[in-house]
Structure formats: C-alpha cells, structure tokens
Design a protein around this motif. Structure first.
Motif, PDB file in Angstrom:
ATOM      1  N   HIS A 209      -8.988   9.912  12.467  1.00 46.85           N
ATOM      2  CA  HIS A 209      -9.486  11.214  12.036  1.00 46.85           C
ATOM      3  C   HIS A 209     -11.007  11.303  12.052  1.00 46.85           C
ATOM      4  O   HIS A 209     -11.564  12.349  11.728  1.00 46.85           O
ATOM      5  CB  HIS A 209      -8.957  11.522  10.629  1.00 46.85           C
ATOM      6  CG  HIS A 209      -7.514  11.147  10.450  1.00 46.85           C
ATOM      7  ND1 HIS A 209      -6.516  11.661  11.265  1.00 46.85           N
ATOM      8  CD2 HIS A 209      -6.890  10.280   9.605  1.00 46.85           C
ATOM      9  CE1 HIS A 209      -5.357  11.138  10.895  1.00 46.85           C
ATOM     10  NE2 HIS A 209      -5.556  10.292   9.903  1.00 46.85           N
TER      11      HIS A 209
ATOM     12  N   HIS B  20       1.520   6.500  14.424  1.00 42.02           N
ATOM     13  CA  HIS B  20       1.317   6.561  12.976  1.00 42.02           C
ATOM     14  C   HIS B  20       2.665   6.376  12.309  1.00 42.02           C
ATOM     15  O   HIS B  20       3.657   6.979  12.743  1.00 42.02           O
ATOM     16  CB  HIS B  20       0.728   7.911  12.554  1.00 42.02           C
ATOM     17  CG  HIS B  20      -0.596   8.169  13.195  1.00 42.02           C
ATOM     18  ND1 HIS B  20      -1.760   7.604  12.739  1.00 42.02           N
ATOM     19  CD2 HIS B  20      -0.920   8.889  14.291  1.00 42.02           C
ATOM     20  CE1 HIS B  20      -2.757   7.982  13.518  1.00 42.02           C
ATOM     21  NE2 HIS B  20      -2.283   8.758  14.470  1.00 42.02           N
ATOM     22  N   LEU B  21       2.682   5.564  11.267  1.00 41.79           N
ATOM     23  CA  LEU B  21       3.932   5.363  10.532  1.00 41.79           C
ATOM     24  C   LEU B  21       4.399   6.658   9.885  1.00 41.79           C
ATOM     25  O   LEU B  21       5.574   7.014   9.935  1.00 41.79           O
ATOM     26  CB  LEU B  21       3.709   4.300   9.444  1.00 41.79           C
ATOM     27  CG  LEU B  21       3.395   2.900   9.977  1.00 41.79           C
ATOM     28  CD1 LEU B  21       2.588   2.120   8.959  1.00 41.79           C
ATOM     29  CD2 LEU B  21       4.672   2.171  10.330  1.00 41.79           C
ATOM     30  N   SER B  22       3.444   7.348   9.256  1.00 44.07           N
ATOM     31  CA  SER B  22       3.768   8.589   8.547  1.00 44.07           C
ATOM     32  C   SER B  22       3.612   9.781   9.490  1.00 44.07           C
ATOM     33  O   SER B  22       2.962   9.675  10.543  1.00 44.07           O
ATOM     34  CB  SER B  22       2.838   8.745   7.338  1.00 44.07           C
ATOM     35  OG  SER B  22       1.486   8.857   7.762  1.00 44.07           O
TER      36      SER B  22
ATOM     37  N   ARG C  84       0.832  -1.204   0.000  1.00 48.01           N
ATOM     38  CA  ARG C  84       0.000   0.000   0.000  1.00 48.01           C
ATOM     39  C   ARG C  84       0.867   1.255   0.000  1.00 48.01           C
ATOM     40  O   ARG C  84       1.662   1.458   0.934  1.00 48.01           O
ATOM     41  CB  ARG C  84      -0.833  -0.046   1.298  1.00 48.01           C
ATOM     42  CG  ARG C  84      -1.621   1.173   1.578  1.00 48.01           C
ATOM     43  CD  ARG C  84      -2.172   1.147   2.999  1.00 48.01           C
ATOM     44  NE  ARG C  84      -2.964   2.338   3.203  1.00 48.01           N
ATOM     45  CZ  ARG C  84      -3.207   2.882   4.373  1.00 48.01           C
ATOM     46  NH1 ARG C  84      -2.755   2.326   5.473  1.00 48.01           N
ATOM     47  NH2 ARG C  84      -3.914   3.975   4.452  1.00 48.01           N
TER      48      ARG C  84
ATOM     49  N   ARG D 225      -5.815  14.936   7.940  1.00 42.57           N
ATOM     50  CA  ARG D 225      -5.095  13.991   8.807  1.00 42.57           C
ATOM     51  C   ARG D 225      -4.497  14.686  10.039  1.00 42.57           C
ATOM     52  O   ARG D 225      -3.906  14.035  10.897  1.00 42.57           O
ATOM     53  CB  ARG D 225      -3.962  13.301   8.038  1.00 42.57           C
ATOM     54  CG  ARG D 225      -4.437  12.410   6.914  1.00 42.57           C
ATOM     55  CD  ARG D 225      -3.286  11.671   6.246  1.00 42.57           C
ATOM     56  NE  ARG D 225      -3.652  11.267   4.913  1.00 42.57           N
ATOM     57  CZ  ARG D 225      -4.344  10.153   4.608  1.00 42.57           C
ATOM     58  NH1 ARG D 225      -4.705   9.323   5.550  1.00 42.57           N
ATOM     59  NH2 ARG D 225      -4.651   9.878   3.356  1.00 42.57           N
TER      60      ARG D 225
ATOM     61  N   ASN E  32      -2.474   2.080  16.463  1.00 37.85           N
ATOM     62  CA  ASN E  32      -2.474   2.812  15.194  1.00 37.85           C
ATOM     63  C   ASN E  32      -3.895   2.693  14.629  1.00 37.85           C
ATOM     64  O   ASN E  32      -4.209   1.702  13.951  1.00 37.85           O
ATOM     65  CB  ASN E  32      -1.451   2.255  14.204  1.00 37.85           C
ATOM     66  CG  ASN E  32      -1.398   3.097  12.925  1.00 37.85           C
ATOM     67  OD1 ASN E  32      -2.276   3.934  12.694  1.00 37.85           O
ATOM     68  ND2 ASN E  32      -0.391   2.881  12.105  1.00 37.85           N
TER      69      ASN E  32
HETATM   70  C1  DQA Z   1      -1.666   6.164   9.356  1.00 37.40           C
HETATM   71  C2  DQA Z   1      -1.998   7.613   8.944  1.00 37.40           C
HETATM   72  C3  DQA Z   1      -3.476   7.758   8.658  1.00 37.40           C
HETATM   73  O1  DQA Z   1      -3.776   9.084   8.266  1.00 37.40           O
HETATM   74  C4  DQA Z   1      -3.892   6.831   7.516  1.00 37.40           C
HETATM   75  O2  DQA Z   1      -5.281   6.905   7.300  1.00 37.40           O
HETATM   76  C5  DQA Z   1      -3.441   5.429   7.725  1.00 37.40           C
HETATM   77  C6  DQA Z   1      -2.141   5.167   8.318  1.00 37.40           C
HETATM   78  C7  DQA Z   1      -0.143   5.961   9.528  1.00 37.40           C
HETATM   79  O3  DQA Z   1       0.229   4.968  10.152  1.00 37.40           O
HETATM   80  O4  DQA Z   1       0.657   6.768   9.042  1.00 37.40           O
HETATM   81  O5  DQA Z   1      -4.116   4.493   7.309  1.00 37.40           O
HETATM   82  O6  DQA Z   1      -2.285   5.894  10.599  1.00 37.40           O
END
Ligand code: DQA
Length: 150
Positions: A81, A101-103, A19, A112, A75
């Motif tokens: 959100h 959150h990874l990002s 993904r 976000r 997570n």
């Molecule tokens: C996420 C960030 C969220 O905004 C997004 O919808 C995800 C992954 C992350 O791990 O960065 O699905 O939680």
C-alpha cells in the motif's frame, strides 16, 4: 533445468500464527513454506522462500530474482500500500509476479484497497488464506508454460 520461483514475504508475516489470528488465522509462515514447497515439488519447480521486515531487502531479492528466477510470488504485506520502490524493482526486472494477500484487502480498511504492486503483477490473489500461495504458484507455473509455447 529446473525453474526457480522466489516466494517473497514482507513485514510482520514472520509473526503469522500469533498476529491478529482473527484476520490471518493460526497458520505460521513455516506452514506456508511447507505448502509452497510441496506444490513446487508436484510441479517440478524449485522455490526460494524468503521473508523480510525491510523494504530495501525486498528490493534486493527482487533484483536477485531477476538474475536467477523465472517468476515471483509476492506478499508485500503493508508495503503493498506504500511502496513505489517495490513497484519500480518489479518493473526493472520484468519477471512475472503473482501478488498474494492472505486476507481480502478489499473487505478491509480503505487504505488497504490500493496496491502499488497490482499494476505490475500478472495476477492478484487475495482472501484465500494460505491456500492463496498454492493458487499463485499454480498460476505462475501455468503462465510460464504458456509463455514458453508463445
Ligand atoms: C496482507 C494484507 C496487508 O494489508 C497487511 O498489511 C499485511 C498482510 C495479507 O496477507 O492479507 O501485512 O498482505
């Protein structure tokens, strides 16, 4: 007795590795699980690592954690959100939660930037990739140790 930590993962995180690799990288959720298990072993904690695409299932697991866990690394993915239900579940069980959150959600689209989980989390870690889970487990272990002393 060994403390149990629930590591909960929300929607689409089962697709990690395929993904949007430019955002989430090549690491799979199984790889992240292995990182968490290894950190937990080092800290003498036990991990229940779970993922669901369904909000209600995540609510059920938070309630279950309330009965048998010392804390949650969470997570919530896109539900971060949107979900009042997940915030309410965390308020109800009163367990310490580390949101991950990874990002870096603050460097992405404005929708976000707001999290319904952050106000009920002990800490929020974002932008560190899979390593964020390791940091969250360490932070939770540290929190639990301090809380036991108090
Ligand atoms: C996420 C960030 C969220 O905004 C997004 O919808 C995800 C992954 C992350 O791990 O960065 O699905 O939680």
């Amino acid at each position: 007795m060994t403390q149990v930590i629930y590591v909960l993962n929300g929607p689409n995180l089962n697709l990690l590795g395929q993904r949007e690799p430019g955002i989430y990288g090549a690491t799979t959720l199984e790889d992240i699980k292995a990182l968490c298990l290894s950190k937990a072993e080092e800290l003498g904690l036990s991990i229940e690592f779970l993922q669901s695409n369904h909000e209600g299932q995540l609510v059920d697991w938070i309630q279950e954690a309330g009965q048998r866990a010392a804390g949650i690394v969470f997570n919530p993915a896109a539900y971060s959100h949107t979900s009042v239900a997940l915030q309410d579940a965390i308020r109800a069980v009163q367990l310490p939660v580390m949101e991950v959150h990874l990002s870096n959600i603050h460097a992405r689209e404005s929708f976000r930037h707001h999290s319904f989980i952050a106000p009920v989390a002990k800490g929020v870690i974002c932008g560190l990739g899979p390593y964020g889970y390791v940091v969250a487990i360490e932070a939770l272990a540290n929190y639990l140790k301090q809380a036991a002393k108090a």
